[in-house]
Design a protein around this motif. Structure first.
Motif, short mmCIF file in Angstrom:
data_model
loop_
_atom_site.label_atom_id
_atom_site.label_comp_id
_atom_site.label_asym_id
_atom_site.label_seq_id
_atom_site.Cartn_x
_atom_site.Cartn_y
_atom_site.Cartn_z
N HIS A 119 33.42 29.93 43.12
CA HIS A 119 32.04 29.52 42.86
C HIS A 119 31.07 30.64 43.21
O HIS A 119 30.09 30.87 42.50
CB HIS A 119 31.69 28.27 43.67
N ALA A 120 31.34 31.33 44.32
CA ALA A 120 30.49 32.45 44.71
C ALA A 120 30.55 33.56 43.67
O ALA A 120 29.52 34.17 43.34
CB ALA A 120 30.91 32.98 46.08
N CYS A 121 31.72 33.81 43.11
CA CYS A 121 31.86 34.84 42.06
C CYS A 121 31.08 34.45 40.81
O CYS A 121 30.46 35.31 40.18
CB CYS A 121 33.33 35.06 41.72
N VAL A 122 31.11 33.18 40.46
CA VAL A 122 30.34 32.71 39.31
C VAL A 122 28.85 32.93 39.56
O VAL A 122 28.11 33.36 38.66
CB VAL A 122 30.64 31.23 39.01
N CYS A 123 28.39 32.66 40.77
CA CYS A 123 26.98 32.88 41.11
C CYS A 123 26.61 34.36 41.01
O CYS A 123 25.54 34.71 40.53
CB CYS A 123 26.68 32.36 42.51
N VAL A 124 27.51 35.23 41.46
CA VAL A 124 27.27 36.67 41.37
C VAL A 124 27.19 37.10 39.91
O VAL A 124 26.29 37.87 39.52
CB VAL A 124 28.37 37.45 42.12
N LEU A 125 28.11 36.62 39.09
CA LEU A 125 28.07 36.95 37.66
C LEU A 125 26.80 36.45 37.00
O LEU A 125 26.21 37.14 36.16
CB LEU A 125 29.30 36.38 36.95
N LEU A 126 26.36 35.25 37.37
CA LEU A 126 25.10 34.74 36.84
C LEU A 126 23.95 35.66 37.21
O LEU A 126 23.08 35.95 36.38
CB LEU A 126 24.83 33.33 37.37
N GLY A 127 23.95 36.16 38.44
CA GLY A 127 22.90 37.10 38.86
C GLY A 127 22.91 38.37 38.03
O GLY A 127 21.86 38.87 37.64
N PHE A 128 24.10 38.90 37.74
CA PHE A 128 24.18 40.11 36.92
C PHE A 128 23.68 39.85 35.50
O PHE A 128 22.95 40.66 34.93
CB PHE A 128 25.62 40.63 36.86
#
Length: 64
Positions: free
Chosen positions: A28-37
């Protein structure tokens, strides 16, 4: 620029604590990071940057 680095460090600490303490899954944290990018490269990025700058200005203007 210093504000950006501080915001990144603060958000990284928050995500780390959420992963460790609140049960946030690493996926979930990785998905949030990708959303930020993706948000950073979108057309809404300047608006989000201005909003962040304005909120930081409001917070720094608070007097206790």
């Amino acid at each position: 620029m210093a504000l950006s680095i501080s915001a990144v460090v603060l958000l990284a600490i928050i995500v780390f604590l959420l992963v460790r303490r609140s049960g946030l899954k690493a996926g979930h944290a990785c998905v949030c990071v990708l959303l930020g990018f993706y948000l950073a490269s979108s057309s809404i990025a300047p608006t989000l940057s201005q909003l962040t700058t304005n909120v930081a200005g409001m917070i720094s203007g608070l007097k206790f």
